[in-house]
Design a protein around this motif. Structure first.
Motif, PDB file in Angstrom:
ATOM      1  N   GLY A  14      23.177 167.591  24.616  1.00  0.00           N
ATOM      2  CA  GLY A  14      22.435 167.649  23.503  1.00  0.00           C
ATOM      3  C   GLY A  14      23.025 168.183  22.070  1.00  0.00           C
ATOM      4  N   ARG A  15      21.813 168.157  21.308  1.00  0.00           N
ATOM      5  CA  ARG A  15      22.544 168.963  20.487  1.00  0.00           C
ATOM      6  C   ARG A  15      21.787 170.762  20.272  1.00  0.00           C
ATOM      7  N   ALA A  28      34.437 163.518  34.460  1.00  0.00           N
ATOM      8  CA  ALA A  28      33.855 161.789  33.345  1.00  0.00           C
ATOM      9  C   ALA A  28      33.407 161.368  33.891  1.00  0.00           C
ATOM     10  N   ALA A  29      33.819 161.305  35.210  1.00  0.00           N
ATOM     11  CA  ALA A  29      32.397 159.849  35.273  1.00  0.00           C
ATOM     12  C   ALA A  29      31.528 160.729  36.185  1.00  0.00           C
ATOM     13  N   THR A  30      31.758 161.756  36.368  1.00  0.00           N
ATOM     14  CA  THR A  30      30.505 162.654  36.195  1.00  0.00           C
ATOM     15  C   THR A  30      29.640 162.484  35.101  1.00  0.00           C
ATOM     16  N   ILE A  31      29.663 162.600  34.257  1.00  0.00           N
ATOM     17  CA  ILE A  31      29.591 162.789  32.694  1.00  0.00           C
ATOM     18  C   ILE A  31      28.775 161.592  33.354  1.00  0.00           C
ATOM     19  N   ARG A  32      29.153 159.934  32.690  1.00  0.00           N
ATOM     20  CA  ARG A  32      29.016 159.244  33.149  1.00  0.00           C
ATOM     21  C   ARG A  32      27.684 158.603  33.499  1.00  0.00           C
ATOM     22  N   LYS A  33      27.759 159.141  34.757  1.00  0.00           N
ATOM     23  CA  LYS A  33      27.048 158.341  35.876  1.00  0.00           C
ATOM     24  C   LYS A  33      25.688 159.759  35.998  1.00  0.00           C
ATOM     25  N   LEU A  34      25.642 160.523  35.329  1.00  0.00           N
ATOM     26  CA  LEU A  34      24.496 161.804  34.817  1.00  0.00           C
ATOM     27  C   LEU A  34      23.415 160.392  33.512  1.00  0.00           C
ATOM     28  N   ALA A  35      24.334 160.144  32.442  1.00  0.00           N
ATOM     29  CA  ALA A  35      23.499 158.867  31.908  1.00  0.00           C
ATOM     30  C   ALA A  35      23.144 158.140  32.173  1.00  0.00           C
ATOM     31  N   MET A  36      23.915 157.095  33.099  1.00  0.00           N
ATOM     32  CA  MET A  36      22.908 156.492  34.085  1.00  0.00           C
ATOM     33  C   MET A  36      21.536 156.849  34.813  1.00  0.00           C
ATOM     34  N   ALA A  38      20.169 159.725  34.051  1.00  0.00           N
ATOM     35  CA  ALA A  38      19.041 159.734  32.965  1.00  0.00           C
ATOM     36  C   ALA A  38      17.825 157.935  32.665  1.00  0.00           C
ATOM     37  N   CYS A  39      18.952 157.249  32.501  1.00  0.00           N
ATOM     38  CA  CYS A  39      17.934 155.987  32.303  1.00  0.00           C
ATOM     39  C   CYS A  39      17.121 155.792  33.684  1.00  0.00           C
ATOM     40  N   LEU A  40      17.577 155.800  34.775  1.00  0.00           N
ATOM     41  CA  LEU A  40      17.447 154.850  35.870  1.00  0.00           C
ATOM     42  C   LEU A  40      15.594 155.820  35.902  1.00  0.00           C
ATOM     43  N   GLN A  41      15.951 157.121  35.868  1.00  0.00           N
ATOM     44  CA  GLN A  41      15.010 158.681  35.797  1.00  0.00           C
ATOM     45  C   GLN A  41      13.483 157.561  35.050  1.00  0.00           C
ATOM     46  N   ALA A  52      16.793 160.380  28.419  1.00  0.00           N
ATOM     47  CA  ALA A  52      18.013 159.069  28.200  1.00  0.00           C
ATOM     48  C   ALA A  52      18.109 158.698  27.105  1.00  0.00           C
ATOM     49  N   ARG A  53      18.610 159.288  26.015  1.00  0.00           N
ATOM     50  CA  ARG A  53      19.083 158.978  25.730  1.00  0.00           C
ATOM     51  C   ARG A  53      19.938 159.920  24.829  1.00  0.00           C
ATOM     52  N   ARG A  54      19.197 161.005  25.082  1.00  0.00           N
ATOM     53  CA  ARG A  54      20.371 161.951  24.555  1.00  0.00           C
ATOM     54  C   ARG A  54      21.037 162.036  25.741  1.00  0.00           C
ATOM     55  N   ALA A  55      21.610 161.740  27.101  1.00  0.00           N
ATOM     56  CA  ALA A  55      22.713 161.350  27.761  1.00  0.00           C
ATOM     57  C   ALA A  55      23.326 159.937  27.509  1.00  0.00           C
TER      58      ALA A  55
END
Length: 69
Positions: A14-15, A28-36, A38-41, A52-55
């Motif tokens: 985030g900023r 790297a996979a963990t970061i991508r999973k965190l984004a996914m 966040a969207c699911l939450q 979710a947008r930031r992720a």
């Protein structure tokens, strides 16, 4: 075969968040999973859309597919 990157990748989720150093494929996979996650939450009503947008923006930047923000 090693899963470590030759050079680490530094990302900032985030900023106002601290930078995070990504050393290998697992990180790297963990970061991508965190984004996914966040969207699911948000879809489940457990988080707000800006989280979710930031992720998602972070993951898009990492994947080099972000065209505008």
């Amino acid at each position: 075969m090693s899963s470590r990157f030759v050079r680490p990748v530094v990302v900032q989720v985030g900023r106002h968040d601290r930078e995070r150093v990504i050393f290998d494929v697992n990180d790297a996979a963990t970061i991508r999973k965190l984004a996914m996650d966040a969207c699911l939450q948000v879809l489940r009503g457990e988080a707000r859309t800006p989280v979710a947008r930031r992720a998602f923006v972070t993951a898009a930047l990492e994947a080099k597919i972000l065209r505008s923000d």
